[in-house]
Structure formats: C-alpha cells, structure tokens
Design an enzyme around this catalytic site. Structure first.
Site, PDB file in Angstrom:
ATOM      1  N   CYS A   1       0.312   2.151   0.149  1.00 31.26           N
ATOM      2  CA  CYS A   1      -0.724   1.150  -0.051  1.00 31.26           C
ATOM      3  C   CYS A   1      -0.696   0.011   0.389  1.00 31.26           C
ATOM      4  O   CYS A   1      -0.403  -1.101   0.745  1.00 31.26           O
ATOM      5  CB  CYS A   1       0.442   0.789  -1.415  1.00 31.26           C
ATOM      6  SG  CYS A   1       0.859   2.349  -2.352  1.00 31.26           S
ATOM      7  N   ALA A   2      -1.850   0.284   1.224  1.00 36.17           N
ATOM      8  CA  ALA A   2      -1.740  -0.210   2.774  1.00 36.17           C
ATOM      9  C   ALA A   2      -2.391  -1.933   2.532  1.00 36.17           C
ATOM     10  O   ALA A   2      -2.583  -3.410   2.799  1.00 36.17           O
ATOM     11  CB  ALA A   2      -2.984   0.442   3.699  1.00 36.17           C
TER      12      ALA A   2
ATOM     13  N   GLY B   1      -4.021  -4.557   5.223  1.00 33.20           N
ATOM     14  CA  GLY B   1      -3.543  -3.855   5.901  1.00 33.20           C
ATOM     15  C   GLY B   1      -2.805  -4.646   6.895  1.00 33.20           C
ATOM     16  O   GLY B   1      -2.041  -4.280   8.382  1.00 33.20           O
ATOM     17  N   GLY B   2      -1.747  -5.257   6.994  1.00 31.83           N
ATOM     18  CA  GLY B   2      -1.320  -6.108   7.230  1.00 31.83           C
ATOM     19  C   GLY B   2      -0.285  -5.608   8.058  1.00 31.83           C
ATOM     20  O   GLY B   2       0.404  -5.929   8.937  1.00 31.83           O
ATOM     21  N   LYS B   3       0.254  -4.357   7.137  1.00 36.90           N
ATOM     22  CA  LYS B   3       1.899  -4.103   7.914  1.00 36.90           C
ATOM     23  C   LYS B   3       1.669  -2.912   8.716  1.00 36.90           C
ATOM     24  O   LYS B   3       2.058  -1.937   9.323  1.00 36.90           O
ATOM     25  CB  LYS B   3       2.959  -3.633   6.623  1.00 36.90           C
ATOM     26  CG  LYS B   3       3.538  -4.541   5.949  1.00 36.90           C
ATOM     27  CD  LYS B   3       4.473  -4.092   4.469  1.00 36.90           C
ATOM     28  CE  LYS B   3       5.389  -4.913   4.121  1.00 36.90           C
ATOM     29  NZ  LYS B   3       4.074  -5.667   3.278  1.00 36.90           N
TER      30      LYS B   3
ATOM     31  N   ASP C   1      -5.607   3.284   0.189  1.00 38.80           N
ATOM     32  CA  ASP C   1      -5.623   2.189  -0.507  1.00 38.80           C
ATOM     33  C   ASP C   1      -6.385   3.278  -1.733  1.00 38.80           C
ATOM     34  O   ASP C   1      -7.804   3.679  -0.974  1.00 38.80           O
ATOM     35  CB  ASP C   1      -6.047   0.949  -0.297  1.00 38.80           C
ATOM     36  CG  ASP C   1      -5.132  -0.575  -0.981  1.00 38.80           C
ATOM     37  OD1 ASP C   1      -4.559  -0.352  -1.046  1.00 38.80           O
ATOM     38  OD2 ASP C   1      -6.301  -0.359  -2.508  1.00 38.80           O
TER      39      ASP C   1
ATOM     40  N   ASP D   1       4.928   0.701  -0.343  1.00 39.53           N
ATOM     41  CA  ASP D   1       4.759  -0.922  -0.487  1.00 39.53           C
ATOM     42  C   ASP D   1       3.999  -1.202  -1.020  1.00 39.53           C
ATOM     43  O   ASP D   1       2.930  -1.735  -1.613  1.00 39.53           O
ATOM     44  CB  ASP D   1       4.060  -1.691   0.946  1.00 39.53           C
ATOM     45  CG  ASP D   1       4.097  -3.350   0.825  1.00 39.53           C
ATOM     46  OD1 ASP D   1       4.555  -3.878  -0.308  1.00 39.53           O
ATOM     47  OD2 ASP D   1       3.468  -3.826   1.196  1.00 39.53           O
TER      48      ASP D   1
ATOM     49  N   CYS E   1       7.730  -7.123  -3.090  1.00 37.71           N
ATOM     50  CA  CYS E   1       7.804  -8.257  -2.712  1.00 37.71           C
ATOM     51  C   CYS E   1       8.190  -8.580  -4.373  1.00 37.71           C
ATOM     52  O   CYS E   1       8.084 -10.026  -4.119  1.00 37.71           O
ATOM     53  CB  CYS E   1       6.391  -8.614  -2.255  1.00 37.71           C
ATOM     54  SG  CYS E   1       4.957  -8.565  -3.340  1.00 37.71           S
TER      55      CYS E   1
END
Length: 431
Positions: free
Chosen positions: A230-231, A234-236, A254, A301, A355
């Site tokens: 679940c990009a 794209g931070g992770k 995604d 994520d 989160c």
C-alpha cells in the site's frame, strides 16, 4: 479560509489551493495564516462548545472571533484587527461586539466541558481510545493537541546525516538528529520547505520519525525482492529502497494511479532505480496470485482510521474518511493483509503497520490473522529491530505523548513454511 474551518475537506489540500490562487502572499504571511488556521482546527470542539454556550451561530468568522477573545485579545485589539480595510476582515457588528462581551475574561478550556470536548475527541473514537489507553487516555489525547514537529529523513544514496546537519546549519537553521531513527533530522523551527535545496535534490525527504522506524522494521537487504503493498505517496518505499543501496527489486503497489505517478517522480529525484510501480485493481489483484511466495519482504501499511495522525492533521478527527466506519476499515485491512501475505516466501518477513491508535486495527487484527495463518509467526520486536522503543514485547507502538512522533503501530511476522496444495505438496513461487 471558510473552506478549511468547516473541515469538510482535508485542510492541507484546501490551503494549497487557496494559496495557489493568491500567489502574491509572501512566505512570512503564509506561515502566520497557516499557523492560525491549524490553531483553530486544534480547538475545533472547544470553540464549538463556547459558541453553543453563548448562543451564537457556529460559523468560521465566529470561531475566529471566539478564539482571539478566549486567547487574550482585548476588545480594542479585536476592533483594530477587524477594521474593514482591504486586507482585513470587515468591522465587527453589534451582535459580534455583544458576543465578545460574553467571552471576555474566559479561557478556551472550561470546567463545564465534557472530557471528549476538552480533549478534542470525536464521539466515535471516545470509547475505543479510552479502552486502548485506560488511565493514560487524557494524557495521550493531550499529546495530540500540540503542533507536530517537522522531521526529515536523509537519503543515504546521496548524502549522510552529518553532512545534511551541517548543510542545514549553513542555511542558518537549527536541525537536530532524531533520537530513534538513525537517518532522521528534526527541525525545531517553522520554515518554508520550498527553500530547502536538499529537498529539491532528493538528498532528504519529509518523513515523520515514527514512519522511518516502520520502514526500518522491513529490514530490506541489498539484493532482496520487496513489496510495499500500500505504497501511497511512496515515503516508506523510498526508505526501503535506500536500505537496499539501490540493489535488488522493490515493487510499490497501490490502487490509486495518481499517487503512484507522484511517487515515481519522488523515486527519480532520490536517485533510486530499483523501484517498480504496480497499479492494482484491488487488494486481490491477479498480480498477487501470479507472484505468490516470490518476495523476501512485504510491507502492508494498511489504510486505517488515521487516529495516530491527529496531531499533524487536526481536521481529520472531525472528517470521517469512510462513512461506513472503523468496522468497514477493519474488514478491509484483514482482506489486504491476507492477500499480501501470499507474496511472502518461506523464511520471508511480513510487516503489518497502521497510523492508528485503535486496538481493533492493530493488535486484534494481527491476532486474527495469525489464528487463520498458522504458517506465520510473530517475531519479538527486540529480535526484529533491537533498540526500538516499545512497552509491548511483540509490537512497535508509538504515540505523540510518549515518543513525540505520529502514532504508529507495526508487527513483524515471518513465514515458517509454504502453504500446501490440496495434495499436500509445497506450492512453488511464480516469478
């Protein structure tokens, strides 16, 4: 900025569009406007309570007047601010002056306020969060009422943390290394990000320290095959690919094509060439079946209630992302996790993260998954990532009050054996 005050749409998107239409506003004024807007959003429930108490209509202008009065502005100061000039709000009306008289001398917090109002907790989240935190509930909620810090992550493909700390100091800033994430930098002062040359070059990325720790749990090695299921933006994915020193293969998946396109631009700017984007039609896209048992690491994520981001996005708590509620999200998370797990090869690592601060999206979700997937085993946090903080032996659990990060949850699982075919034979990976 009435569009922001009514919390109908994400505040950051509304603010961005508002400033694009007013390019003449300078950086200093933009900063003051944004700070005031987010202050109003952090006091949303309490200002609404005050307006109801004094019998005034709950509109953005009244919220602004109430905040200024309750935060100590005198009637003369308010009349000066609301003077009707070209760049100022229209003059106070007689009813508004009467409203001021009722508010003068008060404070934003009031002993008659219910706890949910005083702590800015929406009704739907009150019981789950009280159950999650017990006696520390009030302290945890208070921790989400302060402004969130600005964290950067250094891109090790392009620089080092020491070099970036020095470069930021040369710009007259006061950066500090984060205490938990080895590549993180915390910026204590507010600044215009557009003026950071290292952000433009891809030498640093904006990423909360908690998010950096989640990416670390993936523990991707050079040469690995990795999926960020679940990009999103794209931070992770960026952090994971950098862990791999641009070697191996990362697939950023995604269901939103626009997000993937924006992420791909970030990948190019960061100088990372080991990332492929993959648009999925759903969590059960046929691509997953074709690549089952084919990856060393899989990060999920998952989409969630976002309760851990309320300090950073104070409007989000009053704007339900899904009218079907948390129950619908929990069911979706379970489907995503079960589908993504098919990609993990024997001995491979599956990381589930949110989160969220809600147990039903976190620990309970993992417990249910493990009960129906006996070939996966939960890895103790001290073994998966020695040195990371957590009060729970098997889970990374971060909160603003305890760790000064966004709220994050993560669990690391490993596949012990391959799923069996109906004949009892191990199913091979398909590349």
């Amino acid at each position: 900025m009435q569009e922001v005050a009514d919390v109908a749409r994400p505040a950051d998107a509304v603010i961005s569009a508002w400033f694009r239409a007013r390019r003449q506003i300078g950086d200093a004024d933009r900063g003051q406007i944004i700070e005031l807007l987010y202050t109003l959003l952090r006091h949303h429930a309490r200002l609404g309570w005050w307006l109801e108490r004094i019998g005034r209509k709950d509109i953005p202008r009244h919220r602004l007047i109430a905040w200024l009065a309750l935060s100590g502005q005198s009637p003369d100061q308010l009349r000066s601010l609301f003077n009707g000039d070209r760049s100022s709000p229209s003059a106070l009306t007689e009813p508004e002056r009467a409203m001021l008289a009722k508010l003068q001398g008060g404070s934003v917090d009031h002993p008659d306020m219910p706890d949910a109002v005083r702590l800015e907790c929406p009704d739907w989240a009150l019981e789950p969060l009280q159950r999650r935190f017990g006696p520390t509930f009030a302290a945890e909620m208070a921790g989400m009422l302060t402004p969130a810090p600005l964290d950067l992550r250094v891109n090790p493909i392009k620089s080092t943390r020491d070099d970036m700390l020095a470069a930021l100091r040369d710009l007259g800033l006061k950066p500090a290394p984060t205490t938990m994430a080895p590549l993180g930098i915390r910026m204590p002062e507010r600044l215009s990000l557009a003026n950071l040359p290292m952000l433009k070059s891809g030498a640093v990325e904006i990423q909360d320290e908690g998010s950096q720790l989640v990416a670390m749990l993936v523990d991707a090695r050079p040469g690995d095959r990795v999926v960020d299921f679940c990009a999103g933006a794209g931070g992770k994915t960026l952090a994971i690919a950098a862990q791999m020193a641009n070697k191996g293969h990362v697939v950023a998946c995604d269901i939103n094509e626009g997000r993937l396109e924006r992420a791909a631009e970030r990948f190019r700017r960061a100088g990372l060439h080991n990332i492929q984007t993959r648009l999925l039609s759903s969590e059960t896209d046929k691509w997953v079946k074709r690549h089952k048992l084919g990856f060393d690491r899989v990060l999920v994520d998952a989409p969630c209630s976002g309760t851990g981001t309320w300090r950073r996005n104070p409007d989000a708590r009053w704007r339900p992302e899904d009218e079907q509620g948390v129950g619908h999200l929990v069911a979706l998370q379970a489907k995503i996790l079960a589908s993504a797990a098919r990609l993990v090869k024997p001995g491979g690592r599956l990381v589930y993260a949110t989160c969220s601060l809600l147990s039903e999206e976190n620990e309970e979700q993992v417990t249910i998954f493990l009960a129906s997937h006996p070939d996966f085993k939960l890895v103790p946090l001290g073994e998966a990532a020695p040195g990371l903080p957590s009060a729970q032996p098997y889970y990374l659990s971060l909160t603003p009050a305890q760790h000064d990060t966004d709220g994050f949850f993560a669990a690391v699982m490993v596949r012990q054996s391959s799923p069996l075919s109906p004949k009892g034979e191990v199913k091979p990976a398909i590349s």
